[in-house]
Enzyme design. Structure first.
Site, PDB file in Angstrom:
ATOM      1  N   GLU B 312       0.827  -1.197   0.000  1.00  0.00           N
ATOM      2  CA  GLU B 312       0.000   0.000   0.000  1.00  0.00           C
ATOM      3  C   GLU B 312       0.868   1.257   0.000  1.00  0.00           C
ATOM      4  O   GLU B 312       0.558   2.244  -0.663  1.00  0.00           O
ATOM      5  CB  GLU B 312      -0.921  -0.031   1.230  1.00  0.00           C
ATOM      6  CG  GLU B 312      -2.200   0.730   1.059  1.00  0.00           C
ATOM      7  CD  GLU B 312      -3.223   0.367   2.131  1.00  0.00           C
ATOM      8  OE1 GLU B 312      -3.513  -0.835   2.284  1.00  0.00           O
ATOM      9  OE2 GLU B 312      -3.726   1.268   2.794  1.00  0.00           O
ATOM     10  N   GLU B 315       2.255   1.683  -3.380  1.00  0.00           N
ATOM     11  CA  GLU B 315       1.200   2.192  -4.258  1.00  0.00           C
ATOM     12  C   GLU B 315       1.043   3.698  -4.061  1.00  0.00           C
ATOM     13  O   GLU B 315       0.909   4.450  -5.020  1.00  0.00           O
ATOM     14  CB  GLU B 315      -0.112   1.473  -3.950  1.00  0.00           C
ATOM     15  CG  GLU B 315      -1.191   1.774  -4.975  1.00  0.00           C
ATOM     16  CD  GLU B 315      -2.560   1.253  -4.551  1.00  0.00           C
ATOM     17  OE1 GLU B 315      -2.645   0.488  -3.566  1.00  0.00           O
ATOM     18  OE2 GLU B 315      -3.538   1.632  -5.209  1.00  0.00           O
ATOM     19  N   CYS B 339      -8.219  -1.824   4.155  1.00  0.00           N
ATOM     20  CA  CYS B 339      -8.090  -2.987   5.050  1.00  0.00           C
ATOM     21  C   CYS B 339      -9.408  -3.362   5.690  1.00  0.00           C
ATOM     22  O   CYS B 339      -9.598  -4.477   6.131  1.00  0.00           O
ATOM     23  CB  CYS B 339      -7.112  -2.701   6.169  1.00  0.00           C
ATOM     24  SG  CYS B 339      -5.574  -2.045   5.595  1.00  0.00           S
ATOM     25  N   SER B 359      -7.132   2.060  -2.124  1.00  0.00           N
ATOM     26  CA  SER B 359      -5.920   1.334  -2.447  1.00  0.00           C
ATOM     27  C   SER B 359      -6.314  -0.007  -3.050  1.00  0.00           C
ATOM     28  O   SER B 359      -7.212  -0.676  -2.547  1.00  0.00           O
ATOM     29  CB  SER B 359      -5.113   1.111  -1.180  1.00  0.00           C
ATOM     30  OG  SER B 359      -4.185   0.077  -1.397  1.00  0.00           O
ATOM     31  N   LYS B 398     -15.436  -9.411   7.601  1.00  0.00           N
ATOM     32  CA  LYS B 398     -14.412 -10.254   6.975  1.00  0.00           C
ATOM     33  C   LYS B 398     -15.031 -11.523   6.391  1.00  0.00           C
ATOM     34  O   LYS B 398     -14.488 -12.117   5.473  1.00  0.00           O
ATOM     35  CB  LYS B 398     -13.337 -10.631   7.996  1.00  0.00           C
ATOM     36  CG  LYS B 398     -12.449  -9.474   8.398  1.00  0.00           C
ATOM     37  CD  LYS B 398     -11.380  -9.194   7.377  1.00  0.00           C
ATOM     38  CE  LYS B 398     -10.532  -7.977   7.756  1.00  0.00           C
ATOM     39  NZ  LYS B 398      -9.785  -7.471   6.607  1.00  0.00           N
ATOM     40  N   GLU B 401     -16.086 -10.408   3.137  1.00  0.00           N
ATOM     41  CA  GLU B 401     -14.936 -10.156   2.277  1.00  0.00           C
ATOM     42  C   GLU B 401     -14.390 -11.450   1.696  1.00  0.00           C
ATOM     43  O   GLU B 401     -14.105 -11.531   0.509  1.00  0.00           O
ATOM     44  CB  GLU B 401     -13.840  -9.433   3.069  1.00  0.00           C
ATOM     45  CG  GLU B 401     -12.675  -8.993   2.192  1.00  0.00           C
ATOM     46  CD  GLU B 401     -11.533  -8.412   2.992  1.00  0.00           C
ATOM     47  OE1 GLU B 401     -11.332  -8.835   4.141  1.00  0.00           O
ATOM     48  OE2 GLU B 401     -10.833  -7.539   2.462  1.00  0.00           O
ATOM     49  N   GLU B 406     -14.236 -11.601  -6.083  1.00  0.00           N
ATOM     50  CA  GLU B 406     -12.915 -11.126  -6.542  1.00  0.00           C
ATOM     51  C   GLU B 406     -11.779 -11.832  -5.815  1.00  0.00           C
ATOM     52  O   GLU B 406     -10.636 -11.762  -6.236  1.00  0.00           O
ATOM     53  CB  GLU B 406     -12.760  -9.619  -6.278  1.00  0.00           C
ATOM     54  CG  GLU B 406     -13.798  -8.736  -6.949  1.00  0.00           C
ATOM     55  CD  GLU B 406     -14.986  -8.480  -6.040  1.00  0.00           C
ATOM     56  OE1 GLU B 406     -15.082  -9.126  -4.991  1.00  0.00           O
ATOM     57  OE2 GLU B 406     -15.830  -7.652  -6.401  1.00  0.00           O
ATOM     58  N   CYS B 569     -10.310  -1.915  14.543  1.00  0.00           N
ATOM     59  CA  CYS B 569     -10.643  -3.347  14.596  1.00  0.00           C
ATOM     60  C   CYS B 569     -10.907  -3.827  16.014  1.00  0.00           C
ATOM     61  O   CYS B 569     -11.679  -4.759  16.222  1.00  0.00           O
ATOM     62  CB  CYS B 569      -9.510  -4.160  14.017  1.00  0.00           C
ATOM     63  SG  CYS B 569      -9.069  -3.641  12.374  1.00  0.00           S
TER      64      CYS B 569
END
Lengths: 171, 642
Positions: B312, B315, B339, B359, B398, B401, B406, B569
């Site tokens: 990241e 990037e 994240c 990102s 999560k 996710e 993808e 988190c």
């Protein structure tokens, strides 16, 4: 230019929302205008309204579900609400109820198949001294008799909207 | 006290309905500053505007609550906290009664006790389900109160059959309205705390139900899966989608190689499930317990957190290079972190035009999954189809996710199952292990123990701090300790909703080997001021996004860290229940304490990460292979649903 129903609805809501100042206080007047013009407040309308007022669609729906005079889906063109509170009950609302049910062929809470009439109970509409009373859309009818019910329904059937009821209190 | 009452501008209610804030005077003896009230015969002097509930708590008097929650505005709907105020005809809700005069309060008279018992009986008359078949058994506020008030029969009946179908449409959150007691904590969480707006009460009076928009299944509405509603639900009406049966099946299958990665936040909180005080980290005890449960390898998500920082951060440097040196106008800045899957879905729904700013680097969980099924599988000569990757996360999003289409870049589902802290604690207790008593053991190779930078990913500001440590050192060639003592970047820490910092790069150094293929030199960064933002909780994220849209100071930022959950988190939707500001603070303390004892505290110094770049991702950060495995793309979802 082709204007879809959704485009027109969106333009209306944007215009009305701006006129109301675009804050959450403008919600109910806005809902009433949409209800009046479109006869229902659709999923799409709720989401546009939420956008205009910077609130969430689910909050708009919550308000609509709270009020009986706001509808999530289209009902009859004429919504008949007969008062069932004590004064009107004593003044003989039962006879009117029977007349309405017989004339329309539906029971309370239902809509006629042709989409013209919806029949509902209302709680006190503040006409206790002139009972029995009923509402057809936004028009109040007092000291209603079974004959008047019959005549008003005829007048409604012969009309295209609220206009058919103008000056018909004396029928 | 000023003469003029101050309108409460924190409220979202219409101006006409907003309450007045009673200014709490700093001077104790000023007239009107404080008032003495009497609760159950005890006098207490409190600032005007303190509620009866707050006053009673500071006296150590327990008043039961259900709809009250420290993180949320007062609702006063459940009425369980009613008390008798002398001179008042009716009972008053203690949570919503600000004291403005000297009053006498009785908290447990016969009338109060009877009212509370009736309220409980009424709630139970519509609460379907048996406690022993509920995941909140022994951690349920309704159950606790029923015990406290001696409920031994159902005065107003008890449903024999479920009244609602359970909504299992979402991969993250399961809604069982049979257990709902209409306290509206979820509504206030979703609308006020997170400003997502999925749940709201519909109907009126006895017919009220909590519903989504058009009563659609949760999987089809704009839910971002943050799970904050789960953490605040007093009963079992909301829970996470629990894959423990599948995980046990994988463990019991001898053909499967089951690998688990553990994130830093669950380790700082799982002790709470075993009766420890919040803020006790059990990282190394957990490693032993997981092995005894039957997991074949235990890895540290911090390894891939370090990897995320490299990817990241690179990037970001590349984006800056393209925008500043090559004058490429199509580069989207500021760059947003990706994240937090709750935040990603929030952006996809509410600000789809800003998807290019996210990102493209995957979250640590997904990076690890992709590496385990490629690099690790090759290294150990295991067929990736026999590997089952499990992720222990503090997060319900999560689960969503890892099920995103993808996320299959390894050729398989990168992460098979996401477990929350609560679910893992359940699995551990099934084995009879008492976690705090476990001997300590380290993580497995080849990923080893990570750095302190990975650990602090769990707290708000952590990703930013980790990125700053690495980016500053990579660019300046100097040690971060020169400008921040002990590499603690205090300005980005803490629970302040939105933070803004600037860092000027006075010195530049040579381009490190890792980044040589990407940029020729750092000259273009000399003297540059890097502007950074941090926001936690999607309500704060919304503030920042609206500021960016309006062209405010955050639109000039280069890098902004967003986390969907309040506190980051460590306050995630998969963490032990309950949650409160003080619990989250304790967990943050544990996380920062763990960071400070690590020998290596900077992501780019993690030897395991450097090894992966030498052996596997040979083209370096943001190279071809890492793009294939470690980067992804997002969907512009929009908020309109039909």
């Amino acid at each position: 230019m082709l204007v879809t129903e959704q485009d027109r609805l969106r333009d209306d809501i944007l215009a009305w929302g701006d006129a109301g100042g675009g804050s959450r206080e403008a919600l109910i007047p806005l809902l009433q205008r949409v209800q009046q013009k479109y006869g229902e407040i659709s999923d799409f309308a709720m989401q546009v309204i939420a956008d205009v007022l910077s609130i969430h669609p689910v909050e708009v729906q919550s308000v609509i579900s709270f009020y009986h005079f706001l509808d999530l889906s289209a009902r009859g063109k004429f919504i008949i609400r007969l008062c069932r509170t004590i004064s009107c009950d004593i003044a003989g609302k039962d006879r009117l109820a029977r007349q309405l049910e017989n004339d329309l062929g539906i029971s309370f809470g239902e809509t006629t198949n042709d989409g013209m009439f919806t029949l509902e109970w209302a709680n006190c509409i503040g006409m206790c001294d002139q009972g029995p009373a009923m509402l057809i859309n936004e028009k109040v009818f007092t000291r209603v008799t079974p004959e008047l019910v019959h005549n008003v329904l005829q007048a409604c059937r012969a009309s295209f909207g609220n206009i058919g009821l103008e000056g018909k209190e004396e029928l | 006290m000023t003469d003029k009452p101050i309108l409460d501008d924190t409220s979202r209610a219409p101006v006409s309905q907003r309450g007045y804030v009673i200014e709490k005077s700093g001077m104790d003896d000023a007239i009107g500053g404080k008032v003495t009230i009497n609760i159950d015969g005890k006098d207490i002097k409190i600032p005007l505007g303190t509620t009866i509930l707050e006053a009673a708590r500071s006296l150590g008097i327990r008043i039961p609550t259900l709809c009250y929650h420290e993180d949320l505005c007062v609702a006063g709907v459940c009425r369980i906290c009613v008390v008798e105020v002398e001179g008042q005809r009716t009972l008053q809700a203690a949570c919503g009664y600000p004291v403005t005069a000297p009053i006498t309060v009785k908290t447990h008279t016969r009338r109060v006790r009877q009212a509370r018992r009736h309220i409980l009986d009424l709630m139970l008359s519509k609460h379907y389900g048996e406690c022993y078949a509920c995941f909140r058994n022994n951690n349920c506020e309704l159950q606790t109160l029923a015990k406290e008030y001696g409920v031994d029969f159902f005065r107003f009946g008890h449903p024999e059959k479920p009244l609602y179908a359970v909504d299992r449409s979402s991969p993250s959150v399961i809604r069982d309205m049979n257990k709902c007691i209409l306290c509206r904590r979820c509504v206030r969480t979703c609308i006020d705390l997170q400003e997502v707006g999925v749940l709201e009460g519909h109907g009126r009076g006895a017919d009220v139900e909590i519903q989504t928009f058009m009563n659609k299944p949760l999987g089809e509405v704009i839910c971002i899966n943050c799970g904050q509603c789960i953490n605040r639900c007093p009963t079992g009406a909301l829970r996470a989608n629990d894959p423990t049966d599948e995980v046990w099946a994988a463990i019991d299958n001898p053909d499967k190689h089951v690998v688990i990665q553990t994130a830093p936040s669950p380790r700082a909180a799982i002790g709470e499930n075993f009766g420890l005080e919040p803020g006790t980290a059990l990282t190394f005890e957990l490693n032993t317990a997981l092995r005894r449960c039957g997991f074949d390898r235990v890895f540290d998500t911090n390894f891939s957190a370090d990897l995320t920082i490299i990817e990241e951060g690179t990037e970001l440097l590349l984006r800056l290079y393209k925008a500043l040196v090559e004058k490429d106008a199509s580069i989207a800045l500021p760059q947003f972190t990706s994240c937090s899957p709750g935040w990603v879905k929030f952006l996809e729904h509410f600000y789809p035009e800003y998807v290019p700013n996210l990102s493209s680097a995957k979250s640590p969980q997904q990076m690890f999954g992709a590496l385990i099924k490629t690099y690790y599988a090759e290294l150990n000569k295991i067929d990736p189809k026999d590997i089952v990757t499990v992720a222990l996360m503090p997060c319900s999003a999560k689960k969503f996710e890892c099920n995103r289409p993808e996320m299959c870049d390894s050729g398989y589902k990168d992460v098979d199952y996401g477990l929350t802290t609560r679910e893992l604690a359940q699995m551990i207790s099934e084995t009879g292990i008492f976690l705090p008593d476990m001997p300590r053991s380290d993580f497995d190779d080849p990923f080893g123990t990570a750095t302190g930078s990975g650990v602090i990913f769990g707290a708000t500001g952590g990703v930013m701090e980790a990125a700053l440590r690495s980016v500053y050192e990579l660019v300046s060639g100097e040690r971060i300790e020169n400008i921040f003592e002990h590499a603690d970047i205090i300005p980005v820490r803490g629970f302040q909703g939105v933070k803004y910092v600037e860092l000027t790069l006075d010195k530049i150094g040579p381009v490190p080997d890792l980044l040589k293929p990407l940029v020729p030199n750092w000259d273009w960064l000399k003297g540059a001021t890097v502007k950074l933002g941090v926001a936690h909780g999607t309500a704060n994220a919304k503030r920042v996004m609206d500021d960016i849209k309006a062209g405010g100071k955050f639109s000039e930022c280069h890098f902004i860290e967003f986390m969907a959950c309040p506190g980051g988190c460590l306050g995630g939707g998969g963490q032990p229940i309950p949650t409160s500001p003080s619990i989250r603070e304790a967990r943050a303390k544990a996380i920062y304490a763990e960071d400070s004892v690590y020998e290596i505290r900077k992501s780019h110094e993690n030897p395991a990460v450097l090894k992966v770049y030498n052996e596997f991702l040979r083209e370096g950060p943001c190279g071809h292979k890492s793009h294939k495995l470690l980067h992804t793309s997002y969907i512009e979802r929009g908020k309109y649903i039909s």
